[in-house]
Design a protein around this motif. Structure first.
Motif, PDB file in Angstrom:
ATOM      1  N   ASN A  57      -6.557  -8.753   9.470  1.00  0.00           N
ATOM      2  CA  ASN A  57      -7.214  -8.082   8.347  1.00  0.00           C
ATOM      3  C   ASN A  57      -8.274  -7.156   8.935  1.00  0.00           C
ATOM      4  O   ASN A  57      -9.362  -7.580   9.295  1.00  0.00           O
ATOM      5  CB  ASN A  57      -7.846  -9.110   7.408  1.00  0.00           C
ATOM      6  CG  ASN A  57      -8.505  -8.488   6.206  1.00  0.00           C
ATOM      7  OD1 ASN A  57      -8.627  -7.271   6.113  1.00  0.00           O
ATOM      8  ND2 ASN A  57      -8.939  -9.318   5.273  1.00  0.00           N
ATOM      9  N   ASP A  60      -9.902  -1.831   5.776  1.00  0.00           N
ATOM     10  CA  ASP A  60      -9.075  -1.117   4.809  1.00  0.00           C
ATOM     11  C   ASP A  60      -7.595  -1.200   5.126  1.00  0.00           C
ATOM     12  O   ASP A  60      -6.758  -0.754   4.347  1.00  0.00           O
ATOM     13  CB  ASP A  60      -9.485   0.361   4.736  1.00  0.00           C
ATOM     14  CG  ASP A  60     -10.888   0.542   4.180  1.00  0.00           C
ATOM     15  OD1 ASP A  60     -11.344  -0.356   3.443  1.00  0.00           O
ATOM     16  OD2 ASP A  60     -11.527   1.567   4.491  1.00  0.00           O
ATOM     17  N   GLU A  61      -7.266  -1.738   6.289  1.00  0.00           N
ATOM     18  CA  GLU A  61      -5.872  -1.891   6.698  1.00  0.00           C
ATOM     19  C   GLU A  61      -5.568  -3.358   6.970  1.00  0.00           C
ATOM     20  O   GLU A  61      -6.454  -4.148   7.259  1.00  0.00           O
ATOM     21  CB  GLU A  61      -5.592  -1.070   7.961  1.00  0.00           C
ATOM     22  CG  GLU A  61      -5.650   0.433   7.764  1.00  0.00           C
ATOM     23  CD  GLU A  61      -5.259   1.176   9.029  1.00  0.00           C
ATOM     24  OE1 GLU A  61      -4.456   2.117   8.920  1.00  0.00           O
ATOM     25  OE2 GLU A  61      -5.754   0.802  10.108  1.00  0.00           O
ATOM     26  N   GLY A  62      -4.291  -3.692   6.867  1.00  0.00           N
ATOM     27  CA  GLY A  62      -3.862  -5.050   7.162  1.00  0.00           C
ATOM     28  C   GLY A  62      -2.489  -5.046   7.794  1.00  0.00           C
ATOM     29  O   GLY A  62      -1.715  -4.098   7.642  1.00  0.00           O
ATOM     30  N   GLY A  63      -2.169  -6.099   8.527  1.00  0.00           N
ATOM     31  CA  GLY A  63      -0.865  -6.192   9.175  1.00  0.00           C
ATOM     32  C   GLY A  63      -0.861  -7.303  10.187  1.00  0.00           C
ATOM     33  O   GLY A  63      -1.456  -8.365   9.971  1.00  0.00           O
ATOM     34  N   TYR A  80       0.595  -3.557  14.113  1.00  0.00           N
ATOM     35  CA  TYR A  80       1.247  -2.785  13.053  1.00  0.00           C
ATOM     36  C   TYR A  80       0.415  -2.983  11.797  1.00  0.00           C
ATOM     37  O   TYR A  80       0.448  -4.053  11.182  1.00  0.00           O
ATOM     38  CB  TYR A  80       2.694  -3.246  12.822  1.00  0.00           C
ATOM     39  CG  TYR A  80       3.425  -2.407  11.791  1.00  0.00           C
ATOM     40  CD1 TYR A  80       4.153  -1.292  12.167  1.00  0.00           C
ATOM     41  CD2 TYR A  80       3.365  -2.734  10.440  1.00  0.00           C
ATOM     42  CE1 TYR A  80       4.816  -0.511  11.227  1.00  0.00           C
ATOM     43  CE2 TYR A  80       4.019  -1.964   9.484  1.00  0.00           C
ATOM     44  CZ  TYR A  80       4.749  -0.853   9.892  1.00  0.00           C
ATOM     45  OH  TYR A  80       5.406  -0.088   8.959  1.00  0.00           O
ATOM     46  N   LEU A  81      -0.359  -1.975  11.453  1.00  0.00           N
ATOM     47  CA  LEU A  81      -1.258  -2.037  10.314  1.00  0.00           C
ATOM     48  C   LEU A  81      -0.905  -0.948   9.315  1.00  0.00           C
ATOM     49  O   LEU A  81      -0.497   0.153   9.696  1.00  0.00           O
ATOM     50  CB  LEU A  81      -2.714  -1.863  10.753  1.00  0.00           C
ATOM     51  CG  LEU A  81      -3.265  -2.846  11.786  1.00  0.00           C
ATOM     52  CD1 LEU A  81      -4.717  -2.494  12.106  1.00  0.00           C
ATOM     53  CD2 LEU A  81      -3.159  -4.280  11.298  1.00  0.00           C
ATOM     54  N   THR A  82      -1.059  -1.263   8.041  1.00  0.00           N
ATOM     55  CA  THR A  82      -0.859  -0.284   6.974  1.00  0.00           C
ATOM     56  C   THR A  82      -2.036  -0.387   6.010  1.00  0.00           C
ATOM     57  O   THR A  82      -2.728  -1.414   5.963  1.00  0.00           O
ATOM     58  CB  THR A  82       0.450  -0.544   6.214  1.00  0.00           C
ATOM     59  OG1 THR A  82       0.438  -1.893   5.696  1.00  0.00           O
ATOM     60  CG2 THR A  82       1.663  -0.365   7.116  1.00  0.00           C
ATOM     61  N   PRO A  83      -2.293   0.655   5.218  1.00  0.00           N
ATOM     62  CA  PRO A  83      -3.388   0.587   4.246  1.00  0.00           C
ATOM     63  C   PRO A  83      -3.178  -0.567   3.265  1.00  0.00           C
ATOM     64  O   PRO A  83      -2.062  -0.825   2.821  1.00  0.00           O
ATOM     65  CB  PRO A  83      -3.298   1.940   3.527  1.00  0.00           C
ATOM     66  CG  PRO A  83      -2.648   2.848   4.512  1.00  0.00           C
ATOM     67  CD  PRO A  83      -1.663   1.994   5.244  1.00  0.00           C
ATOM     68  N   SER A  86      -3.454  -7.534   4.173  1.00  0.00           N
ATOM     69  CA  SER A  86      -2.636  -8.074   5.254  1.00  0.00           C
ATOM     70  C   SER A  86      -1.652  -9.098   4.701  1.00  0.00           C
ATOM     71  O   SER A  86      -1.813  -9.600   3.582  1.00  0.00           O
ATOM     72  CB  SER A  86      -3.537  -8.724   6.307  1.00  0.00           C
ATOM     73  OG  SER A  86      -4.385  -9.684   5.713  1.00  0.00           O
ATOM     74  N   ASN A 103       4.041 -10.322   2.588  1.00  0.00           N
ATOM     75  CA  ASN A 103       2.748  -9.834   2.117  1.00  0.00           C
ATOM     76  C   ASN A 103       2.574 -10.210   0.649  1.00  0.00           C
ATOM     77  O   ASN A 103       3.223  -9.644  -0.231  1.00  0.00           O
ATOM     78  CB  ASN A 103       2.631  -8.328   2.306  1.00  0.00           C
ATOM     79  CG  ASN A 103       1.199  -7.844   2.171  1.00  0.00           C
ATOM     80  OD1 ASN A 103       0.512  -8.157   1.201  1.00  0.00           O
ATOM     81  ND2 ASN A 103       0.731  -7.068   3.140  1.00  0.00           N
ATOM     82  N   THR A 106       1.084  -6.970  -1.496  1.00  0.00           N
ATOM     83  CA  THR A 106       1.895  -5.763  -1.650  1.00  0.00           C
ATOM     84  C   THR A 106       3.354  -6.062  -1.976  1.00  0.00           C
ATOM     85  O   THR A 106       4.122  -5.139  -2.259  1.00  0.00           O
ATOM     86  CB  THR A 106       1.843  -4.909  -0.376  1.00  0.00           C
ATOM     87  OG1 THR A 106       2.461  -5.634   0.702  1.00  0.00           O
ATOM     88  CG2 THR A 106       0.404  -4.577   0.002  1.00  0.00           C
TER      89      THR A 106
END
Length: 342
Positions: A57, A60-63, A80-83, A86, A103, A106
């Motif tokens: 975590n 602003d990004e999680g992965g 590997y993180l995305t907006p 996590s 996830n 998401t």
């Protein structure tokens, strides 16, 4: 032998902690927790040799991040993180070098391949749709997959708390194909799943209902038969509870789950017809136990209590499945994931 515990990093935790395992039998104990990996919110992680695949975590990004353990700490190999949020779960196939993530926020299921050095490559992703959302507040805002891992035959399975479903997939030619779906009762809050030793039954736990559903199924024809459902907490317990982790012993004879609120581990015996019989409910000696786990011989069990920053060590009787506490009040901050290691 050592125990790794990670969790949230909202208060004092810095990431993943290592606790030495000292002694044996009733004299066994865990030593002082040492922070060996600094990472944000490692609420679930897996290990392959000296590689740790952990939820990250990062604000602003999680992965997920891959870290390599060494004599002098750890170093990040890849991430590997995305907006956004996590994942909640990380599964692994060490032979195929595959990582699976679910996830919760998401609704994305992901498959990654990793090489021997730990570098990640995204294979495929699917996003659950709001198809059969349950009526509870935790469900009405959308699908919430909380588990994504392999079946006995090498397919993939997810548990969706929002939709009350167990969904089965096949990974073929780098693409995820949806194969079948089992629907739990409305409001069940499908969270985690384990399979019988013969691969013909599964046991799925509902976080919101505090129930375990026993299902007979055929992984060739995808026929499902609802066998029975059992409460994980006493009928007269009226306070809030969220059932969490679910494990089955390697001999297939006992099923265990943790209860956040009732603050217990429930032990069920698997009968010859795959129905369950209650064996034991035992305190976790702390508040909000999410994950617990055992050593390779399944002789010792450790549970982490998230809200009270402590863990408990039990010795397990393999003949009757019962747990006996041998050490309580083991300091470790915000723990949600437990993993034994050499």
């Amino acid at each position: 032998m050592k125990v790794l515990i990670g969790g949230y990093t909202k208060k004092t935790s810095k990431g993943i902690y290592e606790l030495p395992f000292i002694g044996e039998d009733n004299g066994a104990k865990l030593g002082k927790a040492e922070n060996i990996i600094s990472v944000g919110g490692p609420t679930y992680f897996q290990k392959d040799g000296d590689l740790i695949f952990t939820i990250n975590n990062a604000g602003d990004e999680g992965g997920i991040s891959v870290l390599k353990l060494g004599e002098h700490g750890s170093s990040e190999v890849d991430r590997y993180l995305t907006p956004g949020a996590s994942p909640a779960y990380v599964g692994i196939d060490r032979e195929k070098k595959l990582i699976y993530t679910a996830n919760y926020h998401t609704a994305v299921l992901s498959v990654f391949h990793y090489n021997p050095s730990g570098n990640l490559e995204l294979v495929d992703q699917v996003t659950h749709k709001a198809e059969t959302l349950g009526p509870r507040p935790e469900q009405t805002d959308g699908p919430h997959p909380h588990f994504f891992d392999e079946t006995p035959s090498g397919n993939l399975v997810s548990c969706d708390l929002g939709n009350d479903t167990v969904d089965f997939y096949r990974l073929e030619n780098g693409k995820l194909e949806h194969l079948a779906q089992y629907k739990n009762e409305t409001g069940f809050g499908t969270r985690h799943i384990v399979f019988s030793k013969d691969g013909n039954y599964f046991y799925v736990v509902g976080e919101l209902s505090s129930k375990i559903n026993v299902v007979k199924f055929n992984e060739d024809t995808w026929d499902f038969e609802n066998i029975a459902t059992y409460k994980t907490i006493p009928e007269d317990f009226t306070e809030h509870n969220g059932a969490a982790a679910l494990y089955i012993s390697k001999d297939g004879k006992y099923v265990y789950n943790s209860n956040r609120g009732h603050n217990s581990i429930t032990v069920f015996k698997v009968n010859d017809d795959h129905t369950l019989s209650l064996v034991q409910r035992i305190s976790t000696f702390g508040d909000f136990p999410r994950d617990f786990n055992w050593d390779a011989d399944q002789k010792y069990v450790v549970v982490a209590n998230q809200n009270t920053d402590n863990a408990t060590l039990y010795i397990r009787n393999g003949d009757n499945g019962t747990l006996t506490p041998i050490q309580t009040e083991i300091p470790v901050p915000e723990g949600t994931r437990v993993l034994f290691t050499k």
